[in-house]
Design a protein around this motif. Structure first.
Motif, PDB file in Angstrom:
ATOM      1  N   ARG A   1     -15.457 -27.646 106.843  1.00  0.00           N
ATOM      2  CA  ARG A   1     -14.849 -28.568 107.798  1.00  0.00           C
ATOM      3  C   ARG A   1     -13.318 -28.458 107.754  1.00  0.00           C
ATOM      4  NH1 ARG A   1     -17.355 -32.416 110.312  1.00  0.00           N
ATOM      5  NH2 ARG A   1     -19.213 -31.961 109.086  1.00  0.00           N
ATOM      6  N   GLU A   2     -12.761 -28.311 106.556  1.00  0.00           N
ATOM      7  CA  GLU A   2     -11.306 -28.242 106.401  1.00  0.00           C
ATOM      8  C   GLU A   2     -10.746 -26.984 107.068  1.00  0.00           C
ATOM      9  OE1 GLU A   2     -13.514 -28.905 103.855  1.00  0.00           O
ATOM     10  OE2 GLU A   2     -13.098 -31.049 104.155  1.00  0.00           O
ATOM     11  N   THR A   3     -11.453 -25.884 106.890  1.00  0.00           N
ATOM     12  CA  THR A   3     -11.002 -24.636 107.519  1.00  0.00           C
ATOM     13  C   THR A   3     -10.993 -24.774 109.033  1.00  0.00           C
ATOM     14  OG1 THR A   3     -11.805 -23.273 105.701  1.00  0.00           O
ATOM     15  CG2 THR A   3     -11.562 -22.181 107.842  1.00  0.00           C
ATOM     16  N   LEU A   4     -12.056 -25.331 109.578  1.00  0.00           N
ATOM     17  CA  LEU A   4     -12.126 -25.452 111.036  1.00  0.00           C
ATOM     18  C   LEU A   4     -11.087 -26.451 111.552  1.00  0.00           C
ATOM     19  CD1 LEU A   4     -15.945 -25.274 111.850  1.00  0.00           C
ATOM     20  CD2 LEU A   4     -14.229 -23.455 111.842  1.00  0.00           C
ATOM     21  N   GLN A   5     -10.853 -27.524 110.787  1.00  0.00           N
ATOM     22  CA  GLN A   5      -9.839 -28.499 111.214  1.00  0.00           C
ATOM     23  C   GLN A   5      -8.463 -27.831 111.295  1.00  0.00           C
ATOM     24  OE1 GLN A   5     -10.588 -32.083 111.862  1.00  0.00           O
ATOM     25  NE2 GLN A   5      -8.761 -31.509 113.038  1.00  0.00           N
ATOM     26  N   LYS A   6      -8.203 -26.950 110.344  1.00  0.00           N
ATOM     27  CA  LYS A   6      -6.934 -26.222 110.321  1.00  0.00           C
ATOM     28  C   LYS A   6      -6.781 -25.393 111.602  1.00  0.00           C
ATOM     29  CE  LYS A   6      -6.843 -22.460 107.935  1.00  0.00           C
ATOM     30  NZ  LYS A   6      -6.918 -21.393 106.912  1.00  0.00           N
ATOM     31  N   TRP A   7      -7.874 -24.770 112.052  1.00  0.00           N
ATOM     32  CA  TRP A   7      -7.818 -23.965 113.268  1.00  0.00           C
ATOM     33  C   TRP A   7      -7.672 -24.831 114.514  1.00  0.00           C
ATOM     34  CZ3 TRP A   7      -6.523 -19.194 113.696  1.00  0.00           C
ATOM     35  CH2 TRP A   7      -6.759 -18.298 112.644  1.00  0.00           C
ATOM     36  N   VAL A   8      -8.391 -25.936 114.535  1.00  0.00           N
ATOM     37  CA  VAL A   8      -8.278 -26.825 115.698  1.00  0.00           C
ATOM     38  C   VAL A   8      -6.855 -27.383 115.786  1.00  0.00           C
ATOM     39  CG1 VAL A   8      -9.048 -29.031 116.662  1.00  0.00           C
ATOM     40  CG2 VAL A   8     -10.736 -27.360 115.848  1.00  0.00           C
ATOM     41  N   ASP A   9      -6.300 -27.764 114.658  1.00  0.00           N
ATOM     42  CA  ASP A   9      -4.923 -28.271 114.650  1.00  0.00           C
ATOM     43  C   ASP A   9      -3.945 -27.196 115.137  1.00  0.00           C
ATOM     44  OD1 ASP A   9      -5.962 -30.617 113.664  1.00  0.00           O
ATOM     45  OD2 ASP A   9      -5.310 -30.268 111.583  1.00  0.00           O
TER      46      ASP A   9
ATOM     47  N   ILE B   1     -27.767 -22.444 108.832  1.00  0.00           N
ATOM     48  CA  ILE B   1     -27.029 -23.302 107.895  1.00  0.00           C
ATOM     49  C   ILE B   1     -28.009 -24.274 107.236  1.00  0.00           C
ATOM     50  CG2 ILE B   1     -25.310 -25.149 107.720  1.00  0.00           C
ATOM     51  CD1 ILE B   1     -23.790 -23.768 110.010  1.00  0.00           C
ATOM     52  N   SER B   2     -27.992 -24.314 105.909  1.00  0.00           N
ATOM     53  CA  SER B   2     -28.955 -25.171 105.215  1.00  0.00           C
ATOM     54  C   SER B   2     -28.274 -26.325 104.489  1.00  0.00           C
ATOM     55  CB  SER B   2     -29.776 -24.337 104.222  1.00  0.00           C
ATOM     56  OG  SER B   2     -28.908 -23.743 103.275  1.00  0.00           O
ATOM     57  N   ASP B   3     -26.951 -26.415 104.602  1.00  0.00           N
ATOM     58  CA  ASP B   3     -26.197 -27.444 103.875  1.00  0.00           C
ATOM     59  C   ASP B   3     -25.508 -28.324 104.913  1.00  0.00           C
ATOM     60  OD1 ASP B   3     -24.194 -28.912 102.617  1.00  0.00           O
ATOM     61  OD2 ASP B   3     -23.691 -27.277 101.225  1.00  0.00           O
ATOM     62  N   ASP B   4     -25.842 -29.630 104.891  1.00  0.00           N
ATOM     63  CA  ASP B   4     -25.339 -30.522 105.936  1.00  0.00           C
ATOM     64  C   ASP B   4     -23.829 -30.730 105.885  1.00  0.00           C
ATOM     65  OD1 ASP B   4     -27.672 -30.847 107.248  1.00  0.00           O
ATOM     66  OD2 ASP B   4     -28.234 -32.724 106.267  1.00  0.00           O
ATOM     67  N   SER B   5     -23.194 -30.346 104.800  1.00  0.00           N
ATOM     68  CA  SER B   5     -21.741 -30.521 104.743  1.00  0.00           C
ATOM     69  C   SER B   5     -21.008 -29.421 105.509  1.00  0.00           C
ATOM     70  CB  SER B   5     -21.271 -30.537 103.287  1.00  0.00           C
ATOM     71  OG  SER B   5     -21.352 -29.234 102.736  1.00  0.00           O
ATOM     72  N   ILE B   6     -21.733 -28.367 105.881  1.00  0.00           N
ATOM     73  CA  ILE B   6     -21.113 -27.259 106.635  1.00  0.00           C
ATOM     74  C   ILE B   6     -21.264 -27.529 108.127  1.00  0.00           C
ATOM     75  CG2 ILE B   6     -21.237 -24.770 107.114  1.00  0.00           C
ATOM     76  CD1 ILE B   6     -22.467 -24.502 104.260  1.00  0.00           C
ATOM     77  N   PRO B   7     -20.168 -27.495 108.884  1.00  0.00           N
ATOM     78  CA  PRO B   7     -20.279 -27.784 110.324  1.00  0.00           C
ATOM     79  C   PRO B   7     -21.150 -26.751 111.038  1.00  0.00           C
ATOM     80  CG  PRO B   7     -17.969 -27.652 109.620  1.00  0.00           C
ATOM     81  CD  PRO B   7     -18.795 -27.211 108.470  1.00  0.00           C
TER      82      PRO B   7
ATOM     83  N   GLU C   1     -17.857 -30.759 115.998  1.00  0.00           N
ATOM     84  CA  GLU C   1     -17.858 -31.758 114.924  1.00  0.00           C
ATOM     85  C   GLU C   1     -16.437 -32.035 114.443  1.00  0.00           C
ATOM     86  OE1 GLU C   1     -20.662 -30.944 111.725  1.00  0.00           O
ATOM     87  OE2 GLU C   1     -21.940 -29.826 113.119  1.00  0.00           O
ATOM     88  N   ILE C   2     -15.500 -31.192 114.892  1.00  0.00           N
ATOM     89  CA  ILE C   2     -14.133 -31.261 114.389  1.00  0.00           C
ATOM     90  C   ILE C   2     -13.266 -32.068 115.358  1.00  0.00           C
ATOM     91  CG2 ILE C   2     -12.150 -29.892 113.624  1.00  0.00           C
ATOM     92  CD1 ILE C   2     -14.783 -29.501 111.976  1.00  0.00           C
ATOM     93  N   GLU C   3     -12.525 -32.990 114.822  1.00  0.00           N
ATOM     94  CA  GLU C   3     -11.622 -33.847 115.603  1.00  0.00           C
ATOM     95  C   GLU C   3     -10.663 -32.987 116.445  1.00  0.00           C
ATOM     96  OE1 GLU C   3     -11.566 -37.291 115.131  1.00  0.00           O
ATOM     97  OE2 GLU C   3      -9.967 -37.556 116.641  1.00  0.00           O
ATOM     98  N   GLY C   4     -10.655 -33.264 117.750  1.00  0.00           N
ATOM     99  CA  GLY C   4      -9.710 -32.569 118.629  1.00  0.00           C
ATOM    100  C   GLY C   4     -10.255 -31.303 119.258  1.00  0.00           C
ATOM    101  N   ALA C   5     -11.445 -30.864 118.825  1.00  0.00           N
ATOM    102  CA  ALA C   5     -11.948 -29.563 119.288  1.00  0.00           C
ATOM    103  C   ALA C   5     -12.301 -29.567 120.768  1.00  0.00           C
ATOM    104  CB  ALA C   5     -13.163 -29.132 118.465  1.00  0.00           C
ATOM    105  N   ARG C   6     -12.670 -30.730 121.314  1.00  0.00           N
ATOM    106  CA  ARG C   6     -13.077 -30.756 122.723  1.00  0.00           C
ATOM    107  C   ARG C   6     -11.932 -30.385 123.663  1.00  0.00           C
ATOM    108  NH1 ARG C   6     -17.670 -33.046 124.651  1.00  0.00           N
ATOM    109  NH2 ARG C   6     -16.511 -33.935 126.397  1.00  0.00           N
TER     110      ARG C   6
END
Lengths: 410, 410
Positions: free
Chosen positions: B195-203, B222-228, B233-238
């Motif tokens: 999530r942090e990596t993707l947020q960095k890209w969206v920002d 994806i088998s781990d719910d913490s992975i987007p 799912e990332i703030e601002g991505a829309r």
């Protein structure tokens, strides 16, 4: 800041059929009890042939077992279909097209649009007028035109009028053009081209190093063997033409999606660096990179139409729609309407009565007859004063539509 | 004289998979008795779920009767499928995507290529390296690059290396870029983004008015719910992202063909004339003009995967391939191979042993183990020294392949 393709902003607001849809919706919202009959968009209405549905179900069974499963197929289409097309549509008719010159796709609308990917941006492009709007809009989107004028004609395109005055045969362009779109049997006029007309175009293309985009989506509706079904029946065409064909109308595939393009190996052009480039190879690269083949199930269905049973069922379907077209032609003529087409094409092209504009006649037919057709001017400025009726409907609807039509114009 | 799109001449001669095919054919021609196991191309092998095949057969029955016949469908896809996607893939997971933001298509390869139609020709484009070759080749074909250098890197593209050195997380570009391709779970490395990596890209995209092309074709793995699972799912991505998803791998549709793109209504850009333009509307226009919708039969099949039975069958399919991936990971590690990915993706990315080049290792595995994988360098210069194995195969083949792999490297 990222940028969009601003050529899209040159497009006119409404593609023809959405505008028709808007007017029909406004009418039916205001008249919820009206039984509207739609003879507008050229969409089939009759069930798929059983030879096709049986083949599609067998294909699904193939995909239900690991041993017969099919994943990614060839981007160009499966041999079982390309071979059938080459044999039945070309070689058995004495036309020189080989299976590996056939590229199976999910639709002629896609093919005629996507083909621009492999062409340059500086070609002089000619279209007949009226014309299938996709040829125009895809060139606008690709940046091959300037803006539109008040008549909706785009700067940079060469418009070749086809009207009753020239018997729906376009004159050769007075200037040299690089790409020419031809569609026979024609959408929207329903007219056909003789061998002599096509030879004239092929000769022109040879002399001018032009490319002919030949849209033969309606060839199955030709009932007279003297009328060419393929541009490749014409001497010299293999060096200057691409042909587009579709299963949409012949076997009812508008919702199933299958078509093909034929690019002969002789079709070549010299690039500015001096390299001779094969369009067949360019299109192969385009399709391999941006397409993953038509659905296996769909290709099996299309191949089912080439069995003896499938051939017969396809002929019955075509005959059904052509009887509709005959009813429309004769019915309209009986009330003094001047009609064209409808003899080797599922479209009847009529002159609007009393000099009405195409859209005024559209509104009249809708409001008084609860009938939907397509205004000729929606296909181009030279279509003004004309109107298209589609023969794709049930027999009952065609008969009812005719009675209503007569009551509106009489 | 007509002209071609000469940008095609900049493309390198062989797309990766044809080159693999050529080498495999040369080997099998010389060794006709060799039982080659293919872990190269990411193509599914297991039968379609019965919930899907039942729905497809019912759709064929619909097309076999006039009253339930479907001709041209909406170019954007049928509501029955768009609604199911919006509910199950997004809204039920708390992600804000509505059905009318979903555009159903015949494949993500088409979508990720065709999306360039609506974008300008002067954008600065960044890709990770290694990368799915289609992103690069479609930009080359569209004229967004200069020629390639000796490493196959195209002038004008910004390459962002992802290797073991940076833990497969690309650094933000040092220059401002307009369009960024991101693919997670990643093809080819099999790695995922937090999530942090993707947020960095969206920002970054927000700050630079960039567009993110987010390819989530493998999200089902994806088998781990913490992975987007979605960029949305990332703030601002829309406001900055388009997402591409596919049914190819999740329900075995590589040969059936169905995918979708999500373009949020907030995604807008100001044209040079000052008009604010919605990418959703542009893409709608593109699809309406150059596409006729995915096959009705195929869309019904995809919708079948959203029934409770279909969900369960899809999960079983995914679990099957992920068990293969686990076997591959652990088997390779047991003989000292360094592996990445394969935990939330059907690809295992390994470092070639003994410093072999990717293609030398390809040739070694093929000649000694009769195994086909994909050379990392085929995905980009930074993939040199890596190798991709696909988990798409039968259990038996994976086990046999592992034994052969071990015997080659030990």
């Amino acid at each position: 800041m990222f940028r969009i393709n601003e050529n899209y902003l040159k497009l006119k607001a409404g593609y023809l059929f959405p505008e028709i849809g808007r007017r029909v919706k406004a009418f039916t919202d205001a008249n919820p009890d009206a039984q509207v009959i739609r003879l507008g968009i050229g969409d089939v209405t009759e069930p798929l042939p059983t030879a096709v549905t049986d083949a599609m179900k067998a294909a699904i069974d193939d995909l239900s077992n690991r041993d017969s499963f099919h994943g990614y197929g060839p981007e160009q289409g499966y041999s079982f279909l390309r071979d059938a097309i080459a044999a039945h549509d070309y070689q058995n008719r004495g036309v020189n097209v080989s299976a590996d010159e056939i590229f199976v796709s999910d639709g002629s609308k896609c093919d005629t649009g996507n083909i621009l990917d492999i062409l340059g941006s500086d070609n002089k492009i000619a279209i007949t007028d009226p014309v299938y709007p996709v040829y125009v809009d895809t060139n606008v989107m690709a940046g091959h035109t300037g803006p539109a004028d008040a008549n909706g004609r785009f700067d940079g395109l060469v418009y070749l009028p086809v009207t009753a005055e020239n018997n729906f045969v376009a004159d050769l362009p007075s200037e040299s053009v690089d790409i020419i779109y031809l569609c026979y049997p024609n959408n929207p006029t329903g007219t056909v081209a003789t061998r002599e007309t096509l030879q004239k175009w092929v000769d022109y293309a040879q002399q001018n190093n032009s490319l002919i985009m030949y849209d033969a989506a309606y060839e199955a509706f030709i009932s007279d063997d003297s009328i060419p079904r393929s541009i490749f029946e014409i001497e010299g065409a293999r060096e200057v033409a691409i042909e587009f064909r579709s299963f949409s109308k012949s076997i009812g595939f508008t919702g199933v999606r299958c078509a093909f393009a034929v690019i002969p190996t002789e079709l070549k052009v010299t690039a500015s660096c001096g390299t001779v480039v094969s369009l067949h190879q360019l299109w192969n690269r385009r399709q391999s990179t941006k397409f993953n083949g038509a659905s296996y199930v769909v290709q099996r269905g299309a191949a089912g139409a080439y069995t003896p049973e499938g051939r017969q069922q396809m002929k019955s379907l075509v005959d059904f729609y052509m009887t509709n077209a005959k009813l429309l032609r004769e019915g309209l003529q009986s009330v003094g309407i001047t009609v064209f087409g409808g003899e080797h094409a599922p479209y009847v092209w009529l002159q609007t009565p009393n000099g009405l504009s195409s859209w005024d006649f559209f509104d009249l037919l809708l409001s008084k007859g609860h009938l939907v057709g397509t205004p000729g001017s929606g296909f181009g400025a030279a279509g003004e004063g004309y109107f298209r009726l589609s023969a794709f409907n049930s027999r009952e609807n065609v008969k009812t539509a005719l009675e209503r039509f007569k009551s509106v114009v009489q």
